[in-house]
Structures are given as C-alpha cells and as structure tokens.
Design a protein around this motif. Structure first.
Motif, PDB file in Angstrom:
ATOM      1  N   SER B 168       0.825  -1.193   0.000  1.00 26.76           N
ATOM      2  CA  SER B 168       0.000   0.000   0.000  1.00 26.76           C
ATOM      3  C   SER B 168       0.870   1.257   0.000  1.00 26.76           C
ATOM      4  O   SER B 168       0.600   2.215  -0.710  1.00 26.76           O
ATOM      5  N   HIS B 172       2.154   3.390  -5.841  1.00 25.02           N
ATOM      6  CA  HIS B 172       1.796   4.625  -6.548  1.00 25.02           C
ATOM      7  C   HIS B 172       1.317   4.350  -7.961  1.00 25.02           C
ATOM      8  O   HIS B 172       0.344   4.916  -8.425  1.00 25.02           O
ATOM      9  N   ARG B 175      -2.077   3.131  -7.957  1.00 25.24           N
ATOM     10  CA  ARG B 175      -3.029   4.217  -7.699  1.00 25.24           C
ATOM     11  C   ARG B 175      -3.289   5.004  -8.985  1.00 25.24           C
ATOM     12  O   ARG B 175      -4.420   5.367  -9.288  1.00 25.24           O
ATOM     13  N   TRP B 179      -6.965   5.549 -10.792  1.00 26.19           N
ATOM     14  CA  TRP B 179      -7.598   6.823 -11.159  1.00 26.19           C
ATOM     15  C   TRP B 179      -7.843   6.917 -12.656  1.00 26.19           C
ATOM     16  O   TRP B 179      -8.816   7.524 -13.108  1.00 26.19           O
ATOM     17  N   ARG B 182     -10.976   5.173 -13.154  1.00 30.98           N
ATOM     18  CA  ARG B 182     -12.086   6.040 -12.726  1.00 30.98           C
ATOM     19  C   ARG B 182     -12.356   7.094 -13.795  1.00 30.98           C
ATOM     20  O   ARG B 182     -13.508   7.382 -14.139  1.00 30.98           O
ATOM     21  N   ASP B 190     -14.760   6.452  -6.461  1.00 26.34           N
ATOM     22  CA  ASP B 190     -13.415   6.741  -5.972  1.00 26.34           C
ATOM     23  C   ASP B 190     -12.666   5.408  -5.772  1.00 26.34           C
ATOM     24  O   ASP B 190     -13.130   4.538  -5.053  1.00 26.34           O
ATOM     25  N   THR B 192     -10.079   4.524  -4.109  1.00 24.69           N
ATOM     26  CA  THR B 192      -9.237   4.329  -2.920  1.00 24.69           C
ATOM     27  C   THR B 192      -9.517   3.012  -2.208  1.00 24.69           C
ATOM     28  O   THR B 192      -8.615   2.220  -1.943  1.00 24.69           O
ATOM     29  N   ASP B 193     -10.807   2.737  -1.931  1.00 24.53           N
ATOM     30  CA  ASP B 193     -11.159   1.497  -1.236  1.00 24.53           C
ATOM     31  C   ASP B 193     -10.815   0.272  -2.097  1.00 24.53           C
ATOM     32  O   ASP B 193     -10.286  -0.732  -1.597  1.00 24.53           O
ATOM     33  N   THR B 194     -11.092   0.394  -3.399  1.00 27.60           N
ATOM     34  CA  THR B 194     -10.767  -0.710  -4.319  1.00 27.60           C
ATOM     35  C   THR B 194      -9.280  -1.035  -4.270  1.00 27.60           C
ATOM     36  O   THR B 194      -8.873  -2.205  -4.235  1.00 27.60           O
ATOM     37  N   LEU B 195      -8.438   0.010  -4.253  1.00 30.49           N
ATOM     38  CA  LEU B 195      -6.993  -0.222  -4.256  1.00 30.49           C
ATOM     39  C   LEU B 195      -6.523  -0.896  -2.972  1.00 30.49           C
ATOM     40  O   LEU B 195      -5.710  -1.818  -3.009  1.00 30.49           O
ATOM     41  N   GLU B 196      -7.082  -0.460  -1.820  1.00 30.04           N
ATOM     42  CA  GLU B 196      -6.683  -1.118  -0.562  1.00 30.04           C
ATOM     43  C   GLU B 196      -7.134  -2.582  -0.567  1.00 30.04           C
ATOM     44  O   GLU B 196      -6.423  -3.465  -0.095  1.00 30.04           O
TER      45      GLU B 196
END
Lengths: 612, 612
Positions: B168, B172, B175, B179, B182, B190, B192-196
């Motif tokens: 995490s 980068h 991430r 995006w 997206r 968003d 963010t949750d998907t990436l975590e």
C-alpha cells in the motif's frame, strides 16, 4: 439431413440441432465478401454450409457443404505443421514466434531483435513457414503442400488457377513481407519461389466438408478419421492447435477462446475450421466477412454450436478414470477347475490376488489413480493383475508409470501381471516392463496367480497326478459295490495330446471321468472367441453331464492337452440304472445336482463380482 | 515422499517422478527474488516446493510445500471469477477485455475507445475486477475476497499484514491505474477502497499445497476436490481458464501455451498455479523470478512435468466413448422368471429389445455416437433401454440430446427407457424426457420391455393366472398316480402380500410350488444391493430346490408380493421317496437337474453377453 432410409423415425437430434442452426442464420447477410481480387468478389454471399465431423469419421452436414472455395489463410495452420515436421520445433521457434500480435493479419509485424514474425497465423509467419519447407525432388514445394493438405481432406485437392493468378498479380504487400524476411535473415534465399508457393497454397480448393474432416484429423491426433492415414505427426498437432488457440482468429483470438473455446482458423474465402481436441471438427462456409476478416456466419455458427452443445475447451469433461472394476480371486477364477482343497484355499486366500480392470485412454490423469490404488492395496497381496482389455489408447508417460509400478512392486515381492495388452505389450516392455509379466488374457493371468497361492500348500506337489476311478469327486460317495458294478460297464479311453475328446454338435451320449491328464473345453463356432478355452479339467474330475442330461448335442469342443486317460459312462448304462440300480441312480443324480448347484452359485457370484 | 507405512514397497512411480524433478532443479538459483518491497526481498531464494493435486483430492508433494508466501497476481485469476459471479459475463466483458496485451504486467494499457483494460491478468484489469465486486454487509469487499479464496484452498486463509502495508505504501503506479480507470468510467467510484482491497488481496498467504488444490478446484469444474464445496460457479471456471490460457504468464503466454500447454498464473511471491482441465492442478513455489516476473523454477518444473507426463492441453485424450456395452434381451433378461412359451418368445424376439450401457462423462463428443447408434439400430426394434449406471456426470446439452432421442423415437413407435439415472433423472425430465421413460434399474426396464414384446401374444392375457399343481413346470411330466401320491403329502400354504415365505439363514427343508400369486427373492445381508430383487416367481413355477438339495441354509429372503398360494414339498417327503417311490425320485431329480442346467446355460450366456 434426412430421415434414415426405411426408418419410421425422424432425423436424429444431432441433425436437428444443425438444421435449426442453419435455419437461424440462413437469412443473415451481414458482412462483405472479400473483394481484393475479382475471383473472390464473385462468391455468392448466400452460399452457406455447416459440417461436423466426429473423431470416428461420421459427418453431419447441412447446406452448401460440397461447394468448392479457396482455403486461403486456413492453410497457414496446416502448412505450419509441415514446416515443423521438416525443420523440427526448435528451429521453427527460432524463426517464427508463437505470440499473438494484436495486429491485423496482413501487418508487417516482426519482433524487435530477432525480426521473427510474431506467429505463423499472420502473413509474415505463414510466408516464413512456407519458405522453410523442404523441396521435393523437382526442387519445388507446392506439390508437397498439395499432397499434405490432401492428406487432411482425405481426398486429392487441386488449385484454383484463376485465384492463384490474381493473388500473384496483386500480392505486392506479401512480396514486401517476403523481402523483409529475407532482409532480417528469417528466409535464407530469394523469396520469389516461396511467395508463388504461398499464393498457390492459399488458392487450394476445399469444401466445407473438407474443413470439418481436416479439423477432425487435428482432433484425432493427426490421423484422418476416414482414411486412417497419418496426415501429420501427433507432436505437430499439439503445436498447430496451440497457435490456432492463441492466434487463429486474427486480433479477436482472445475473445474467441473466451467465448467459443475452440482452436480455429478462418480464411477470406469464407471458411472457418474449428477443433474440439480429442472429439470433433467443425467446418463452416459463408463468404461475407466481418471487419477482422472472419466469416460473419462462420463466427456465429461456431459460437452457437459451442454454447448449445457445450463444446468449450475448458468446459468439456476430462478422460474417464481408468479404473473400471476391481475384483479378487476369491470370487472370480481362472477357467481351470480346481479340486475341493484347492477351491477352499482359493475361497479363503483368493482376496490376495487382486484384478484391476482398466479402460479408456491411459493418460496421466486417468492412470495415476490406478497407480495410487495399486500402492495402497499392495500390502498383503500376493499377485496383482492389470486387465487392459478395455484400454483404447495410451501415451508413453502412462505406460512408463505402469512399467515402473510393476518393477517397484516386484522388488517388494508382489507379482504384477498385465493381460490383454495387445499392441501395448511391446511398448510396455520398451518402457522397462518385465516381459514375463505380460499374459495373453485374464484367464492365463489368473491361473498363474492362483498357482502362486496354491504352491504354498504341500498338496499342490501331487496335484494333477493320476487317480483311481473311486477318487473321482463325483463318484467318491458311492458304496464300493455300486462303484464296482458301474466300473465294469465303463470302458477306458485314451487320448493323445491335441486329440479331440468330443466335438461341438456330437450327440451327448457319454460322460467322462478323468483318471489322468488334462482336457480343455474350447469355444467353437464363428466369432472372435473361437478356440478360447472356457473350462479346464484334470484328473479326478468329470465332464459331459450337461448334454448328457438335457439331451442336447455337445455345445463345445473338448480337446486333450496332455496324454489323457478317461473312464466313460455311456448314456445307455445311465438309463439302465433306472430299473437295475435305482438307488445308485438317485445317488448319481444327487451328485450331479449338487455339482450343478455349486457351479450355479459360483457363476452367479462371479457374474456379480464382474458387474462391480 | 515416503514409502507407504507397513509396506515393503518403494515410493509410487508418481512420487518418484516428482522426487526426480525436485532433485533436478534443487540447485538452480537463477533469477531474482522480487525486491520492490522489503518483505518480498527477504524471501529465501532456496525455498522450493512442488505439488500435484488430483481431481479426486490426492496431493503429491515434495519440498517446502507447507511454507506460507503471498499469493500476489495469482489472486487475479480467481478474483476475476468472483467479479463474473457478481456482475455476469456480459457486464464484465464490457469493462475488462480478454485479449493478451503483449505488455508487461504493470503496464497502464487500456484499449483505445472503451478505455477497458486489455485483460484481467494485468494490474489494470485486476484492479477493475476488484472494483466491480459486490460489497458485504459492512460495506467492504476484502472479507468476501478472503472467504472466496479460502474456498479454493479448502481452508481459512489470512493476510500478511506487513506485506499489505508495504504494498500500500509503495503502490503509486497502481493508484495511477486506479484513477485512470475512474477517469474513463470503468470504475464508478473513488478507487481508494478498491486499491486497498486489491493490495490486501495480493497479500493473502498461501502455500504451494494451497496452489495445487486451488488449481485442482479449477480442474474439477469449481468443486473443491477435498471439501466438496463449490468454490466458484462452473460457468466462471471456463472464463477463468480462458484468460489464464491466453494471458496468465504475462507476455510469454503464447509460448507458455505452446510449450507447456497448461492454463496457468504466476505471482511475484514465487508461486505458479497450473491447471490441466478435468484432470489435475499443479502448484510450484520458488521465489527467484525471471525477467517477465515468473518464477524461474516454477516455469521449468511446469515445462518438465508437462513433457514428462504428457500434460499438454492439446495432447491429452478426449473423453471415453460413452457406449460401453450393447446387448439384447435374447440373452439377458429381467429377474422375472418366464414360462416355457415366454422363454421361447423372448429367445426368438428378444433381439428387438436393445440395451445400451453408457459410461463416463456425457458430453457432446461422447454422447453423439450413442445417438447415432440408436438411430441406426432403431429399425425393427420394439424397445431401447439406456443404462446410465456407469455415467459419472453429464452436461445439459448431452441430456437434452438424450431427451430428444427418446421423444423422436417414441414418435416413431419405439419405447425408449433410461434406467439408473439417479440425479440425472429430474434433469432429463427438465430437458423434455417423458417421465414415464425413467426406470429405477435395468431389471425393471427390461421387465417393462419384455412385457411389451409378450403382450403381442394372446397367451399373455392368461399369464399369471392360478394353476393346478399338475400344471407346475417341474411336475408336468409326472404320471397322474405319482402326482396324486405326492399331492397328498404336500400341504398348501398361503401368504399375504408383503409376507416373508423364507428368510436367509433358515434351514432349507422345503421346496415351494406356486399355484397363485408372485414371490420375489431378495438380497439379504449388508451391502448396497440389500433388498434388491434377484428372482421373481409366478404361478406354475417352483423355488427352494437349491438349499433343499445341497443342504445349505437359505441364501436369500423370499417375499410374497401378491397374495400367494403354494404347495409345499417337505424335505422329509423328498427323502422318503428314495425307498418308497425311487422312480418318482429319479424323475424329480432329472427335472431339477434339467432346470439347473438350463439356468446354468442361461447365466453363462448372460455373463458372456455382459462381458461385451
């Protein structure tokens, strides 16, 4: 697509599926007929045919399945196989890649570095493959290509000369590709001859039915399902199917495998050839093409067929487990009749002889459970018999594992034999199987295993020795004076080894009591089992009572296999007993009845064990 | 990798192959352990494990097969299946392509136009799949992912939190990909949750053994071979294997399928998971990676295994032909005993009842030859029985073809029944099979077919009617005064429907002559066949002579299935005959012998027909 002649029954459900599919897409006229040369643009956009050819050579067909058209790019997949045969996998891999390019079929896409075409399904790769073919005695390649493609079709194909000439006249881009390949050293010579060969190869005339049989030949490990001839080596089939699966449908290959799941190749002549490995081949013919250059109806028909018949490569079942049946020798015996103590010993100890009956195609996935079961069950066994009668085919790794199983268990003192191996026998021995562990049939394998068990008993040394009439099992309970009376009326008969004792069809007018020697009952009449032994009698046993009692003629031949001596009870004497010695007759009938009833129970138990 | 406990036999040949492979590659230390986060660079480059898990759940393993490591990209193939289950194939295909990209795993490669990632095996596609998962009640996805992956392993998996945190902290590039997705609307929220979730998913801890079982679950149509639980729907398995086959090994996928021929997925943790569909799963663990990011030893071991055991997808055999055995009712009969005229009619006309015994997995390629054979043989047949007892599995298209076969042939006047269908029965009816054509077992199916043939004879109307003792088959040849003498000594006995007539283990002290009604002989004792009828007797027949003659106790239960009347011949009377009526005794014994001999011939013929 017709009702079977003389049958009141309608078309088979398989024909009905093809017929419905044909009707569904019959009126579809989307797409454009290829028009880069006039000969292709003349194709009738309404022409439409669908064929399925099974691995055993049956062809289902509907529509214009016998109309010729040019093979075009479908030839790429097959000729790649000829290049593999000529040059070997490693050299071909150095010169032609196997990665999907993501580009259109006619892109000049060579890999950075090596300059190798991405794969053999784009023009660059196909021209390279063509240039790597060996030449024939006349220094040309096209005769070899034509013969090779004809082997897949199962008939002599020819070239559409008009199409060839047009292709050659307009093939500037392919000439550019040819010289690029020469430039980077993928081709070792002036590409002119290679290009003319390639143009001719694309102009070979086929039918929809040919495509289905070509595909079925690939499904059948390279063996044409009708002619039985090897069209291509099995090793090359694996490679052809691999590139068809990743690169066969131009830049839609990923989606093709995902949705349709059949290695396939299309051509701008309107043909599509698709393969379900190990099962069947599909051919579709419909000239209008989509933007990628694939036949519109060809793609739709394959997609529908795959969905409706579950033909997706990753959906179909695996091979059947090879272990068909397991039984032991406490219930199932060799054809050799045994004396009472032997029967008892085999009933008690027969579980130490185990038979595993195998079936189907022996590949790792099907043979591994057999190996495992054999190992798990080895403890306590004296003999293990693998019956291969229902094995259809086997690859070398599975035969090697079976050979190693035999070696390993033999080292641990367990006798392992394999029977009904036929053509697999020499291949098993080549893999290291002890030649002595091959037995012709289950009967011989069981007999040898039984002898192993019986040899531990001291009585076995005397088994088979000559006996007196009173020692015959059937007569043993008789009173001495009855036996003496009977013996006087029973002539002795001798037979040399090989001499017939009775023949099928003879009247059943005597019963035989063996004092010495061995006889075999053998199947007579026509049929594959003719001459096979179905019963073996030795000293102390009797035979011939069946025909004797029900009055029917002898149903089988009986032959002495050693010098043999018998006492013979004539039917006339047996009938005289009714009046002269009724108590003796009753005793004899009871003995016969008891013996029949024992046999009936034995055969019932055996039949039940064999049903699994 | 040990000798079976208590066995004198060495390791099985399959274990020997794995062991040799392990030794061959043990000292290979080429490649670089992944080092983009410290937690991965700490991996021991010498760690090495190989596992094969079979479709029935047996695991062969050698080396460090229980050592945990992170699953990394291998999770992409499986989680793609969860996305397919959650959203359906069409929506997923709109958002994530299935074409190989030819790019490295972490390329930001989105297709021009749609912006969809090329395939779910590159990071962009895997992140998109993760973002398309349904959330659980707590609004999170990772718990569902962990449970889903645990289903493939057959045990509860957990997350390596240190690896997750590092991924995490350094993710980068991922991430940026999130995006981008997206931005083009592939992700609706968003990221963010998907990436975590994605970072956690890659940090799930597995072992080499887990990978082999995960692969075996895919080989087994989504059913875990040990737990028996459905890990993923079968439809998604087809899609997972498709993308593994075209995109699973990064940009070497084309060559992988060509050389190794196993759909596979690797991870930078050092794991490789490979599947031979329908057969087995392979797991390899060795951290050092090649330039493409695949485990060096993982690639080599899979390549060697595929060559040595012939595991290439396009090399393995197809399913076994489903047609196992064909016989007809002139040789093989239902358990119902028949009167002389019935026996004769069945011997002459029984060939008009054909039985086809099927086996294995019913898929189009295996069932089509059955359909074809049924159609070819339909002419002249009165009844066709398909015995499914050896069928292991069937897909819907093959069941539909069987249902249509029944409908089509029935329309032509041919009775088609299917027996031993078990769980396939309702599925066949759902496909249109007439429910009445399902019979519980071959005995019932044969009986119904026999009745069809017999019903054409006027005598059948009177079959089963009450008879006088003199009409009993066994007693028919007796002189009237003998019969009268005997009858006086044979008491009559009546049994209600369901009442036992004799029980297994009873002394065999009487023989029964049926004047009216029906009795069944049923298997007693433990075992799967308990209670199954093995013989059916009706008026005019006799039973009980076997135990009666050889003095053994009754071997089975006999039960009246209708109100039944018998005359009983006591053993004591039978023995009195020796002195008082020896000629009568001889006549009776001859009749019994004749009957036994007829049965013996019948069972022998039946056993031979059943051997194929």
């Amino acid at each position: 697509m017709s009702t079977a002649p003389g049958s009141p029954h309608p078309a088979s459900p398989v024909e009905a599926v093809l017929h419905a599919l044909f009707e569904r897409h019959r009126s579809t006229l989307e797409g454009q007929v290829a028009d880069y040369i006039p000969e292709l643009s003349n194709a009738d956009p309404r022409a439409f045919g669908i064929c399925i050819a099974t691995r055993d050579g049956h062809v289902y067909e509907v529509g214009d399945t016998r109309q010729p058209f040019t093979i075009q790019s479908i030839s790429k997949a097959l000729v790649y196989g000829l290049a593999l045969q000529d040059r070997g996998e490693e050299e071909i891999l150095r010169r032609i890649g196997v990665e999907p390019s993501g580009d259109a079929f006619n892109a000049i896409s060579l890999r950075p570095g090596s300059g190798a075409p991405f794969n053999p399904m784009i023009n660059a790769g196909a021209i390279a493959a063509c240039g790597l073919l060996d030449k024939d005695a006349a220094g040309s390649r096209i005769a070899r290509v034509l013969e090779f493609l004809s082997g897949f079709a199962g008939r002599a194909l020819d070239i559409d000369e008009a199409v060839y000439r047009s292709e050659s006249e307009t093939g500037h881009r392919n000439r550019a590709i040819g010289w690029m390949l020469r430039n980077v050293g993928i081709l070792d010579e002036d590409p002119t001859d290679t290009l003319e060969t390639y143009f001719r190869q694309c102009a070979v005339r086929v039918t929809c039915r040919d495509l289905a049989l070509m595909a079925a030949t690939l499904a059948n490990h390279g063996l044409h399902p009708v002619t039985g001839q090897v069209a291509v080596q099995p090793g090359a089939v694996r490679n052809i199917l691999s590139v068809m699966s990743t690169c066969g449908m131009y830049d839609a290959s990923g989606e093709w495998i995902y949705r349709v799941g059949l290695p396939a190749k299309s051509g701008v002549g309107g043909g599509v050839m698709a393969v379900l490995p190990g099962q069947l081949g599909i051919g579709v013919f419909s000239p209008p093409l989509d933007a990628q250059g694939n036949s519109v109806r060809g793609v739709r028909v394959c997609t529908d067929l795959s969905r409706e018949l579950s033909l997706h490569l990753f959906q179909a079942g695996g091979p059947l487990p090879a272990l068909r049946l397991v039984y032991d020798a406490s219930k199932v015996h060799s054809r050799r009749r045994r004396s009472p103590w032997q029967r008892e010993l085999l009933a008690q100890e027969g579980h130490r002889i185990r038979v595993m009956e195998l079936q189907g195609d022996l590949v790792f996935g099907s043979v591994e459970p057999v190996i495992r079961a054999a190992h798990e069950q080895a403890s306590g066994l004296r003999a293990l018999v693998l019956d291969l009668r229902n094995v259809l085919a086997a690859d070398e790794p599975s035969l090697r594992l079976l050979a190693r199983l035999q070696q390993g268990l033999a080292a641990g003192g367990l006798s392992v034999s394999l029977c009904h191996a036929r053509a697999l026998g020499p291949r098993l021995v080549a893999q290291g199987l002890a030649p002595g562990s091959l037995k012709p049939d289950i009967d011989m394998a069981l007999e040898a295993a039984e002898e192993l068990l019986l040899s531990r008993d001291a009585r076995q040394a005397g088994a088979g020795a000559a006996v007196a009439l009173r020692e015959c099992e059937l007569l043993a309970p008789l009173a001495p004076q009855d036996l003496a009376w009977l013996e006087a009326l029973m002539p002795e008969q001798g037979f040399a080894a090989g001499e017939p004792v009775v023949r099928a069809g003879d009247p059943g007018d005597a019963m035989f009591f063996l004092l010495e020697g061995t006889v075999e009952v053998r199947l007579s009449g026509p049929g594959p089992g003719r001459g096979r032994r179905v019963d073996v009698f030795t000293a102390g046993m009797s035979f011939g009572e069946m025909a004797f009692i029900d009055g029917a003629p002898r149903s089988a031949d009986v032959v002495a296999v050693q010098p043999t001596r018998c006492r013979v009870l004539p039917l006339a004497v047996f009938e005289r007993l009714d009046r002269e010695r009724p108590q003796l007759k009753i005793r004899l009938l009871q003995q016969v009845t008891r013996q029949l009833s024992t046999n009936l129970r034995r055969i019932n138990a055996e039949a039940q064990a064999m049903r699994g």
